[in-house]
Design a protein around this motif. Structure first.
Motif, PDB file in Angstrom:
ATOM      1  N   ASP A   8      -5.342 -10.913  -0.715  1.00  0.00           N
ATOM      2  CA  ASP A   8      -3.912 -11.009  -0.426  1.00  0.00           C
ATOM      3  C   ASP A   8      -3.457  -9.616   0.013  1.00  0.00           C
ATOM      4  N   HIS A   9      -2.163  -9.360  -0.015  1.00  0.00           N
ATOM      5  CA  HIS A   9      -1.675  -8.025   0.346  1.00  0.00           C
ATOM      6  C   HIS A   9      -0.384  -7.724  -0.408  1.00  0.00           C
ATOM      7  N   ILE A  10      -0.051  -6.433  -0.471  1.00  0.00           N
ATOM      8  CA  ILE A  10       1.225  -6.004  -1.043  1.00  0.00           C
ATOM      9  C   ILE A  10       1.841  -4.937  -0.153  1.00  0.00           C
ATOM     10  N   MET A  11       3.151  -4.866  -0.201  1.00  0.00           N
ATOM     11  CA  MET A  11       3.907  -3.803   0.461  1.00  0.00           C
ATOM     12  C   MET A  11       4.789  -3.167  -0.595  1.00  0.00           C
ATOM     13  N   ILE A  12       4.628  -1.855  -0.782  1.00  0.00           N
ATOM     14  CA  ILE A  12       5.356  -1.154  -1.831  1.00  0.00           C
ATOM     15  C   ILE A  12       5.960   0.129  -1.265  1.00  0.00           C
ATOM     16  N   GLY A  29       6.430   4.217   2.293  1.00  0.00           N
ATOM     17  CA  GLY A  29       5.950   2.854   2.119  1.00  0.00           C
ATOM     18  C   GLY A  29       4.450   2.786   2.300  1.00  0.00           C
ATOM     19  N   ALA A  30       3.860   1.767   1.710  1.00  0.00           N
ATOM     20  CA  ALA A  30       2.424   1.531   1.865  1.00  0.00           C
ATOM     21  C   ALA A  30       2.178   0.033   1.851  1.00  0.00           C
ATOM     22  N   THR A  31       1.245  -0.385   2.681  1.00  0.00           N
ATOM     23  CA  THR A  31       0.796  -1.771   2.699  1.00  0.00           C
ATOM     24  C   THR A  31      -0.693  -1.766   2.394  1.00  0.00           C
ATOM     25  N   PHE A  32      -1.100  -2.579   1.437  1.00  0.00           N
ATOM     26  CA  PHE A  32      -2.489  -2.657   1.028  1.00  0.00           C
ATOM     27  C   PHE A  32      -3.008  -4.077   1.188  1.00  0.00           C
ATOM     28  N   VAL A  33      -4.221  -4.213   1.715  1.00  0.00           N
ATOM     29  CA  VAL A  33      -4.964  -5.455   1.613  1.00  0.00           C
ATOM     30  C   VAL A  33      -5.661  -5.385   0.266  1.00  0.00           C
ATOM     31  N   GLU A 120      -6.336   0.802   1.976  1.00  0.00           N
ATOM     32  CA  GLU A 120      -5.188   1.515   2.550  1.00  0.00           C
ATOM     33  C   GLU A 120      -5.183   1.408   4.065  1.00  0.00           C
ATOM     34  N   SER A 121      -6.362   1.340   4.640  1.00  0.00           N
ATOM     35  CA  SER A 121      -6.523   1.239   6.083  1.00  0.00           C
ATOM     36  C   SER A 121      -7.934   0.729   6.343  1.00  0.00           C
ATOM     37  N   ILE A 123     -10.264   2.517   7.252  1.00  0.00           N
ATOM     38  CA  ILE A 123     -11.226   3.584   6.977  1.00  0.00           C
ATOM     39  C   ILE A 123     -11.129   4.152   5.559  1.00  0.00           C
ATOM     40  N   ALA A 124     -10.198   3.657   4.737  1.00  0.00           N
ATOM     41  CA  ALA A 124     -10.055   4.203   3.387  1.00  0.00           C
ATOM     42  C   ALA A 124      -9.646   3.112   2.398  1.00  0.00           C
ATOM     43  N   TRP A 125     -10.338   3.064   1.256  1.00  0.00           N
ATOM     44  CA  TRP A 125     -10.002   2.122   0.202  1.00  0.00           C
ATOM     45  C   TRP A 125     -10.499   2.657  -1.123  1.00  0.00           C
ATOM     46  N   ALA A 126      -9.998   2.056  -2.196  1.00  0.00           N
ATOM     47  CA  ALA A 126     -10.410   2.427  -3.545  1.00  0.00           C
ATOM     48  C   ALA A 126     -10.606   1.151  -4.348  1.00  0.00           C
ATOM     49  N   SER A 127     -11.442   1.240  -5.385  1.00  0.00           N
ATOM     50  CA  SER A 127     -11.723   0.086  -6.243  1.00  0.00           C
ATOM     51  C   SER A 127     -11.694   0.481  -7.703  1.00  0.00           C
TER      52      SER A 127
END
Length: 137
Positions: A8-12, A29-33, A120-121, A123-127
């Motif tokens: 899903d996704h969020i926008m915060i 703002g940030a949008t995350f998958v 985050e994009s 090219i960048a993500w965290a778990s």
């Protein structure tokens, strides 16, 4: 180990404290998958890891508590930098609470763990990966 992942996704909106964050110290703002992966060593009697429909529904409910909000104003995050890593842990812990409550069905009580990844994009993500034993700190 078997796994099933739902997305899903969020926008915060949020800001950070600390020089390391540079311009992100200002409100932005940030949008995350968001991917939530559920793991177990064996399949249940129906041959599944978890009910995908319930997993999707519960991920959406957890994200609904965060999306379209300024996290700087949320009491749960008072005094916390809501980094991507922190948000991964928060979402994983809230999903774990729902597993324990039975919201993902009775078979989900046999899940071994959850991993939540925020992209985050491209090219960048965290778990954050957690077991489904006692609540992790």
């Amino acid at each position: 180990m078997f796994s099933v992942t739902v997305r899903d996704h969020i926008m915060i909106a949020h800001s950070f404290r600390g020089e390391v964050f540079g311009p992100a110290q200002r409100l932005h703002g940030a949008t995350f998958v968001v991917d939530a992966s559920f793991r177990r060593p064996g399949l249940d009697s129906d041959g599944i890891v978890v009910d995908i429909g319930l997993a999707t529904e519960q991920l959406r409910a957890v994200l609904g508590e965060l999306t379209y909000r300024n996290l700087d104003e949320e009491p749960a995050f008072h005094g916390v930098n809501t980094t991507t890593e922190v948000l991964c842990r928060t979402i994983a812990d809230r999903l774990a609470d729902r597993v324990r409550a039975g919201d993902l069905g009775p078979g989900a009580r046999e899940l071994a763990g959850i991993t939540v990844t925020l992209h985050e994009s491209h090219i960048a993500w965290a778990s954050y990966e957690r077991s489904l034993g006692e609540r992790e700190e």
